[in-house]
Design an enzyme around this catalytic site. Structure first.
Site, PDB file in Angstrom:
ATOM      1  N   CYS A  79       0.782  -1.235   0.000  1.00  0.00           N
ATOM      2  CA  CYS A  79       0.000   0.000   0.000  1.00  0.00           C
ATOM      3  C   CYS A  79       0.816   1.289   0.000  1.00  0.00           C
ATOM      4  CB  CYS A  79      -0.942   0.008   1.207  1.00  0.00           C
ATOM      5  SG  CYS A  79      -2.174  -1.316   1.181  1.00  0.00           S
ATOM      6  N   HIS A 131      -2.435   6.473   4.946  1.00  0.00           N
ATOM      7  CA  HIS A 131      -1.362   5.489   5.087  1.00  0.00           C
ATOM      8  C   HIS A 131      -0.009   5.995   4.591  1.00  0.00           C
ATOM      9  CE1 HIS A 131      -0.396   0.876   5.073  1.00  0.00           C
ATOM     10  NE2 HIS A 131       0.018   1.501   6.176  1.00  0.00           N
TER      11      HIS A 131
END
Length: 435
Positions: A79, A131
């Site tokens: 990610c 993130h």
């Protein structure tokens, strides 16, 4: 009371007229941008990419109104580095984030799409998963977004909004830098609500809305209406995963519908992609996603980890219902958006190239002769049809035109190609950091 209602009606009609005038003003050719990202979506898990068992009408419809890429690569198979790459136009090594982010995240010295659009006068918003850092200098507001609603870490429970995959358990839902509580509210629904609010508030000014969904990333918490659709699916892993993909599609559809209702569709460039391939982690029950003919998944440098769905749509300005087989990269988004939105490129080394010409002309060449990946101690390089993956088991050479499944190792048959690509990657790796 009647006069009051009349004034409200007049005001509403005035807004409608102004919206229509804006949306149909052909003199203004720089678009709004809506960048939609799926999380852990399999390479072929949309109907328009060949899936026959998943229901994805809204994303299929988006492809029908745009250009769909068949060889679109992300810069990392997990990610944070993948997101850092497409937001900066740089490899994870050059963006200085090569693994999933902790609190520090991506260094603030990096320039993001949000910063470029903000400086160009766009209203910038992030709704969903970040993130890329939790500190003030690396959170969304520190990296160019005017507003943020969502979670800072890698995943949350969709109802409690707690991150609890390892201790300590912590609540992770924020509006800007203020902790926000809506216990029990389904997070994808909150995303749609906030995205539609953003569109409604900014219809009369240029905007860049980054909409990174947390689906179909674990925990696999699809709504019951979509679970029921797949009740008869035999594969248990797929049966858990499939409803979450259809749920993602439905949420995207709700945002696109609002874009249409505001008559902004022809003035907005919509991009959809996944951050990497599907997960086979324990938390996703071993994985129900599909890479189709491709080998690998999230966390690998095989095609199933790196080759993702990507759709670009701007009705009236780029072709509709077309497919591109040329190689393109998520790092191309920054230079492409800058070109289409008349924003100057940042004065720094970029690893992406504009694919504006490729969007408009199916006969245009790919801007990439070579692509490189580095993931921990593994690496890969693709040059033309040759792809070399170097892992613990040694070099694995494939001809992507003849063997897209990467099942036949040609390294022993072409040692000279292995040597050349290895040397090429060594030179790239030495240059890729710190520029």
């Amino acid at each position: 009371m009647k006069i009051h209602h009349f004034l409200i009606l007049v005001a509403a009609l005035s807004v409608g007229v102004a919206t229509t005038a804006l949306a149909t003003d052909e003199s203004n050719t720089t678009p709004n941008v809506l960048l939609i990202v799926a999380d852990d979506l399999g390479s072929v898990d949309l109907g328009c990419y060949g899936s026959r068992d998943l229901v994805t009408p809204h994303l299929d419809g988006l492809a029908g109104r745009g250009v769909r890429f068949e060889q679109f690569y992300v810069a990392a198979p997990i990610c944070s580095p993948s997101r850092a790459a497409f937001l900066t136009g740089r490899t994870p090594q050059r963006a200085q984030l090569t693994t999933n982010s902790g609190d520090g995240g991506m260094p603030t010295a990096q320039l993001t799409l949000a910063e470029l659009f903000h400086d160009a006068g766009y209203r910038t918003g992030l709704i969903g998963k970040w993130h890329l850092g939790k500190l003030p200098e690396s959170d969304p507001l520190g990296q160019g977004f005017d507003e943020f609603f969502g979670h800072l870490g890698g995943c949350i429970d969709n109802y409690s909004h707690f991150f609890y995959w390892h201790g300590p358990n912590r609540h992770d839902l924020w509006r800007d830098r203020t902790e926000h509580f809506e216990d029990g509210a389904y997070f994808p629904d909150l995303m749609v609500r906030e995205a539609n609010r953003f569109l409604e508030e900014n219809w009369n000014q240029p905007f860049f809305l980054y909409l990174p969904f947390n689906t179909p990333h674990y925990p696999l918490q699809a709504e019951q209406q979509f679970v029921a659709m797949y009740a008869d699916m035999e594969d248990e892993k797929r049966r858990r995963y499939a409803p979450f993909v259809t749920s993602l599609d439905a949420k995207v559809g709700q945002v696109l519908d609002r874009l249409d209702e505001l008559q902004l569709r022809e003035k907005t460039l919509v991009i959809f992609l996944s951050d990497h391939g599907h997960s086979v982690e324990e938390r996703t029950f071993g994985g129900g996603g599909s890479a189709g003919p491709f080998r690998g998944h999230k966390g690998t440098l095989w095609e199933g980890g790196l080759r993702v769905p990507c759709i670009v749509s701007w009705p009236g300005r780029i072709p509709e219902g077309e497919v591109r087989g040329q190689v393109a990269s998520s790092m191309d988004l920054l230079p492409t958006l800058c070109e289409l939105c008349a924003i100057a490129l940042p004065d720094r080394v970029l690893d992406g190239s504009s694919i504006t010409g490729l969007l408009r002309d199916g006969n245009a060449d790919s801007p990439h002769e070579v692509l490189h990946w580095q993931f921990y101690n593994s690496w890969a390089v693709r040059e033309g049809n040759w792809k070399l993956v170097q892992e613990k088991g040694g070099p694995f050479l494939s001809n992507m035109e003849e063997d897209v499944s990467e099942t036949r190792n040609l390294a022993a048959d072409h040692p000279e190609i292995v040597t050349r690509l290895t040397r090429m990657h060594e030179v790239w790796a030495a240059q890729a950091e710190g520029q």
